[in-house]
Scaffold this motif. Structure first.
Motif, PDB file in Angstrom:
ATOM      1  N   ASP A  99     -14.829 -13.976   4.595  1.00  0.00           N
ATOM      2  CA  ASP A  99     -16.241 -14.332   4.485  1.00  0.00           C
ATOM      3  C   ASP A  99     -16.623 -15.241   5.652  1.00  0.00           C
ATOM      4  OD1 ASP A  99     -18.471 -16.370   3.411  1.00  0.00           O
ATOM      5  OD2 ASP A  99     -18.661 -14.487   2.309  1.00  0.00           O
ATOM      6  N   VAL A 100     -17.582 -14.792   6.459  1.00  0.00           N
ATOM      7  CA  VAL A 100     -18.077 -15.563   7.598  1.00  0.00           C
ATOM      8  C   VAL A 100     -19.583 -15.774   7.431  1.00  0.00           C
ATOM      9  CG1 VAL A 100     -18.341 -15.678  10.098  1.00  0.00           C
ATOM     10  CG2 VAL A 100     -16.294 -14.623   9.106  1.00  0.00           C
ATOM     11  N   ASN A 101     -19.953 -17.016   7.109  1.00  0.00           N
ATOM     12  CA  ASN A 101     -21.363 -17.359   6.904  1.00  0.00           C
ATOM     13  C   ASN A 101     -22.038 -16.446   5.880  1.00  0.00           C
ATOM     14  OD1 ASN A 101     -21.219 -19.400   8.900  1.00  0.00           O
ATOM     15  ND2 ASN A 101     -21.604 -17.891  10.519  1.00  0.00           N
ATOM     16  N   GLY A 102     -21.314 -16.184   4.798  1.00  0.00           N
ATOM     17  CA  GLY A 102     -21.869 -15.365   3.723  1.00  0.00           C
ATOM     18  C   GLY A 102     -21.777 -13.875   3.949  1.00  0.00           C
ATOM     19  N   GLU A 103     -21.208 -13.443   5.059  1.00  0.00           N
ATOM     20  CA  GLU A 103     -21.078 -12.030   5.369  1.00  0.00           C
ATOM     21  C   GLU A 103     -19.599 -11.645   5.410  1.00  0.00           C
ATOM     22  OE1 GLU A 103     -23.410  -9.731   5.715  1.00  0.00           O
ATOM     23  OE2 GLU A 103     -25.036 -11.165   5.340  1.00  0.00           O
ATOM     24  N   PRO A 104     -19.209 -10.576   4.689  1.00  0.00           N
ATOM     25  CA  PRO A 104     -17.808 -10.146   4.737  1.00  0.00           C
ATOM     26  C   PRO A 104     -17.482  -9.483   6.066  1.00  0.00           C
ATOM     27  CG  PRO A 104     -19.106  -8.616   3.415  1.00  0.00           C
ATOM     28  CD  PRO A 104     -20.023  -9.748   3.772  1.00  0.00           C
ATOM     29  N   THR A 105     -16.381  -9.873   6.665  1.00  0.00           N
ATOM     30  CA  THR A 105     -15.893  -9.238   7.892  1.00  0.00           C
ATOM     31  C   THR A 105     -14.502  -8.685   7.625  1.00  0.00           C
ATOM     32  OG1 THR A 105     -14.942 -11.302   8.736  1.00  0.00           O
ATOM     33  CG2 THR A 105     -17.229 -10.811   9.333  1.00  0.00           C
ATOM     34  N   TYR A 106     -14.170  -7.607   8.298  1.00  0.00           N
ATOM     35  CA  TYR A 106     -12.928  -6.881   8.039  1.00  0.00           C
ATOM     36  C   TYR A 106     -12.094  -6.842   9.306  1.00  0.00           C
ATOM     37  CZ  TYR A 106     -15.707  -5.459   4.035  1.00  0.00           C
ATOM     38  OH  TYR A 106     -16.478  -5.467   2.902  1.00  0.00           O
ATOM     39  N   GLN A 107     -10.792  -7.082   9.145  1.00  0.00           N
ATOM     40  CA  GLN A 107      -9.889  -7.046  10.282  1.00  0.00           C
ATOM     41  C   GLN A 107      -8.481  -6.709   9.817  1.00  0.00           C
ATOM     42  OE1 GLN A 107      -8.858 -10.947  12.001  1.00  0.00           O
ATOM     43  NE2 GLN A 107      -9.992 -11.916  10.322  1.00  0.00           N
ATOM     44  N   ILE A 108      -7.696  -6.130  10.724  1.00  0.00           N
ATOM     45  CA  ILE A 108      -6.296  -5.848  10.426  1.00  0.00           C
ATOM     46  C   ILE A 108      -5.490  -7.109  10.681  1.00  0.00           C
ATOM     47  CG2 ILE A 108      -4.308  -4.460  11.039  1.00  0.00           C
ATOM     48  CD1 ILE A 108      -6.513  -2.948   9.572  1.00  0.00           C
ATOM     49  N   LEU A 109      -4.754  -7.553   9.663  1.00  0.00           N
ATOM     50  CA  LEU A 109      -3.959  -8.770   9.765  1.00  0.00           C
ATOM     51  C   LEU A 109      -2.586  -8.448  10.351  1.00  0.00           C
ATOM     52  CD1 LEU A 109      -4.702 -10.342   6.253  1.00  0.00           C
ATOM     53  CD2 LEU A 109      -5.939 -10.694   8.403  1.00  0.00           C
ATOM     54  N   ASN A 110      -2.153  -9.268  11.276  1.00  0.00           N
ATOM     55  CA  ASN A 110      -0.809  -9.123  11.845  1.00  0.00           C
ATOM     56  C   ASN A 110      -0.291 -10.509  12.223  1.00  0.00           C
ATOM     57  OD1 ASN A 110      -1.824  -9.717  14.588  1.00  0.00           O
ATOM     58  ND2 ASN A 110      -2.766  -7.663  14.433  1.00  0.00           N
ATOM     59  N   SER A 111       0.928 -10.549  12.692  1.00  0.00           N
ATOM     60  CA  SER A 111       1.582 -11.826  12.992  1.00  0.00           C
ATOM     61  C   SER A 111       0.894 -12.576  14.132  1.00  0.00           C
ATOM     62  CB  SER A 111       3.055 -11.586  13.339  1.00  0.00           C
ATOM     63  OG  SER A 111       3.171 -10.696  14.449  1.00  0.00           O
ATOM     64  N   GLU A 112       0.068 -11.903  14.905  1.00  0.00           N
ATOM     65  CA  GLU A 112      -0.611 -12.555  16.018  1.00  0.00           C
ATOM     66  C   GLU A 112      -1.811 -13.386  15.574  1.00  0.00           C
ATOM     67  OE1 GLU A 112      -1.634  -9.571  18.813  1.00  0.00           O
ATOM     68  OE2 GLU A 112       0.448  -9.050  19.307  1.00  0.00           O
ATOM     69  N   ASN A 113      -2.455 -12.978  14.450  1.00  0.00           N
ATOM     70  CA  ASN A 113      -3.639 -13.724  14.040  1.00  0.00           C
ATOM     71  C   ASN A 113      -3.452 -14.516  12.743  1.00  0.00           C
ATOM     72  OD1 ASN A 113      -3.791 -11.689  12.054  1.00  0.00           O
ATOM     73  ND2 ASN A 113      -5.227 -10.464  13.272  1.00  0.00           N
ATOM     74  N   ILE A 114      -2.437 -14.175  11.907  1.00  0.00           N
ATOM     75  CA  ILE A 114      -2.231 -14.917  10.669  1.00  0.00           C
ATOM     76  C   ILE A 114      -0.881 -14.547  10.065  1.00  0.00           C
ATOM     77  CG2 ILE A 114      -3.256 -13.191   9.121  1.00  0.00           C
ATOM     78  CD1 ILE A 114      -4.572 -15.520   7.604  1.00  0.00           C
ATOM     79  N   THR A 115      -0.293 -15.493   9.348  1.00  0.00           N
ATOM     80  CA  THR A 115       0.928 -15.242   8.590  1.00  0.00           C
ATOM     81  C   THR A 115       0.590 -15.302   7.109  1.00  0.00           C
ATOM     82  OG1 THR A 115       2.300 -16.248  10.314  1.00  0.00           O
ATOM     83  CG2 THR A 115       3.276 -16.010   8.129  1.00  0.00           C
ATOM     84  N   TYR A 116       0.894 -14.241   6.370  1.00  0.00           N
ATOM     85  CA  TYR A 116       0.505 -14.206   4.955  1.00  0.00           C
ATOM     86  C   TYR A 116       1.645 -13.658   4.112  1.00  0.00           C
ATOM     87  CZ  TYR A 116      -0.243  -9.203   5.673  1.00  0.00           C
ATOM     88  OH  TYR A 116      -0.064  -7.872   5.975  1.00  0.00           O
ATOM     89  N   SER A 117       1.633 -14.041   2.830  1.00  0.00           N
ATOM     90  CA  SER A 117       2.639 -13.558   1.883  1.00  0.00           C
ATOM     91  C   SER A 117       2.039 -12.590   0.867  1.00  0.00           C
ATOM     92  CB  SER A 117       3.278 -14.740   1.141  1.00  0.00           C
ATOM     93  OG  SER A 117       2.299 -15.493   0.436  1.00  0.00           O
ATOM     94  N   LYS A 118       0.717 -12.616   0.718  1.00  0.00           N
ATOM     95  CA  LYS A 118       0.056 -11.715  -0.222  1.00  0.00           C
ATOM     96  C   LYS A 118      -1.325 -11.364   0.308  1.00  0.00           C
ATOM     97  CE  LYS A 118       0.560 -12.319  -4.604  1.00  0.00           C
ATOM     98  NZ  LYS A 118       0.505 -12.868  -5.988  1.00  0.00           N
ATOM     99  N   ASN A 119      -1.646 -10.077   0.249  1.00  0.00           N
ATOM    100  CA  ASN A 119      -2.974  -9.615   0.648  1.00  0.00           C
ATOM    101  C   ASN A 119      -3.272  -8.363  -0.184  1.00  0.00           C
ATOM    102  OD1 ASN A 119      -5.297  -9.820   2.671  1.00  0.00           O
ATOM    103  ND2 ASN A 119      -4.678  -7.680   2.904  1.00  0.00           N
ATOM    104  N   LYS A 120      -4.043  -8.531  -1.248  1.00  0.00           N
ATOM    105  CA  LYS A 120      -4.232  -7.403  -2.155  1.00  0.00           C
ATOM    106  C   LYS A 120      -5.681  -7.301  -2.626  1.00  0.00           C
ATOM    107  CE  LYS A 120      -3.123  -9.543  -6.638  1.00  0.00           C
ATOM    108  NZ  LYS A 120      -2.264  -9.453  -7.844  1.00  0.00           N
ATOM    109  N   LEU A 121      -6.043  -6.069  -2.955  1.00  0.00           N
ATOM    110  CA  LEU A 121      -7.351  -5.747  -3.507  1.00  0.00           C
ATOM    111  C   LEU A 121      -7.135  -5.122  -4.871  1.00  0.00           C
ATOM    112  CD1 LEU A 121     -10.472  -5.449  -3.108  1.00  0.00           C
ATOM    113  CD2 LEU A 121      -9.977  -3.185  -2.128  1.00  0.00           C
ATOM    114  N   SER A 122      -7.819  -5.640  -5.906  1.00  0.00           N
ATOM    115  CA  SER A 122      -7.661  -5.144  -7.281  1.00  0.00           C
ATOM    116  C   SER A 122      -8.988  -4.617  -7.803  1.00  0.00           C
ATOM    117  CB  SER A 122      -7.161  -6.259  -8.207  1.00  0.00           C
ATOM    118  OG  SER A 122      -5.952  -6.819  -7.730  1.00  0.00           O
ATOM    119  N   LEU A 123      -8.948  -3.436  -8.419  1.00  0.00           N
ATOM    120  CA  LEU A 123     -10.137  -2.816  -8.997  1.00  0.00           C
ATOM    121  C   LEU A 123      -9.912  -2.577 -10.486  1.00  0.00           C
ATOM    122  CD1 LEU A 123     -10.921  -0.048  -6.323  1.00  0.00           C
ATOM    123  CD2 LEU A 123     -11.612  -2.447  -6.322  1.00  0.00           C
TER     124      LEU A 123
END
Length: 231
Positions: A99-123
């Motif tokens: 979320d950037v200033n109230g607007e959703p932005t989409y990007q592919i996450l990789n080791s160059e821009n962020i380190t994460y342990s969980k990234n999931k979407l639930s419906l």
């Protein structure tokens, strides 16, 4: 008093009549219906994803519900069924929704821009399945071959995105870029308890407003797993 005697006489007559009726509980039921309740577990696969999209861990799909079986022929080997159900679809992948200033932005996450342990979407969805059925069942046995195929219409009642990264935990719910309605075709076939289940979504998960680098995220889903039916 007269009314009371009349009611008593009615119940005595009903009891005597019931005692004279013999019920054969072992007799086969020629008007049987099959497979009223269902449950499935599957693996969710994202199709036609944006460049660089990768799934990780196990993306679980669960469904459960009730189907009304309506036989079409005398032998009851062909039928149609319609019902109501619930499904949970989880997608573990590397597409970030920030979320950037109230607007959703989409990007592919990789080791160059962020380190994460969980990234999931639930419906969480309410499902309306409609299917055509063939089976070689009989009134005497509930063990048989089946081939069931149909359409499933789903309405997303709740969705949530969760990212656990080195920068903290991010949660978002009711994402506006997700399509509220989904529909697809499915097949369940097998013997007795064990049935192979496959579903292919016919419309995208996201609306055309969701973009990565100016391109719409028009990916859909395919599910593969096991289906279980209960009378």
């Amino acid at each position: 008093m007269r009314n009371g005697l009349s009611i008593l006489a009615f119940f005595i007559t009903l009891t005597l009549t019931a005692q004279n009726v013999e019920t054969d509980f072992d007799a086969p039921d020629s008007l049987y219906r099959e497979d009223q309740f269902y449950f499935s577990v599957s693996y969710n696969i994202l199709q036609r994803g944006p460049s660089g999209l990768r799934q990780n861990k196990f993306s679980t799909g669960l469904t459960t519900g009730f189907l009304r079986d309506m036989p079409l022929n005398k032998k009851r080997t062909f039928s149609i069924a319609a019902g109501l159900g619930y499904s949970l679809s989880i997608y573990n992948q590397n597409m970030g929704i920030i979320d950037v200033n109230g607007e959703p932005t989409y990007q592919i996450l990789n080791s160059e821009n962020i380190t994460y342990s969980k990234n999931k979407l639930s419906l969480h969805c309410i499902d309306l399945p409609v299917e055509f059925r063939w089976r070689n069942s009989t009134p005497e046995s509930h063990k048989f071959w089946r081939v069931y195929t149909g359409l499933k219409f789903s309405y997303v009642v709740y969705n949530q995105y969760k990212l656990v990264s080195s920068e903290g935990t991010l949660k978002q719910s009711n994402l506006r870029d997700l399509n509220d309605f989904h529909y697809g075709i499915y097949l369940a076939t097998g013997w007795n308890t064990w049935n192979i289940y496959a579903y292919y979504g016919l419309n995208p998960l996201f609306k055309s407003s969701a973009k990565i680098d100016g391109q719409s995220i028009d990916m859909n889903t395919a599910n593969f797993g096991l289906m279980f039916y209960i009378l």
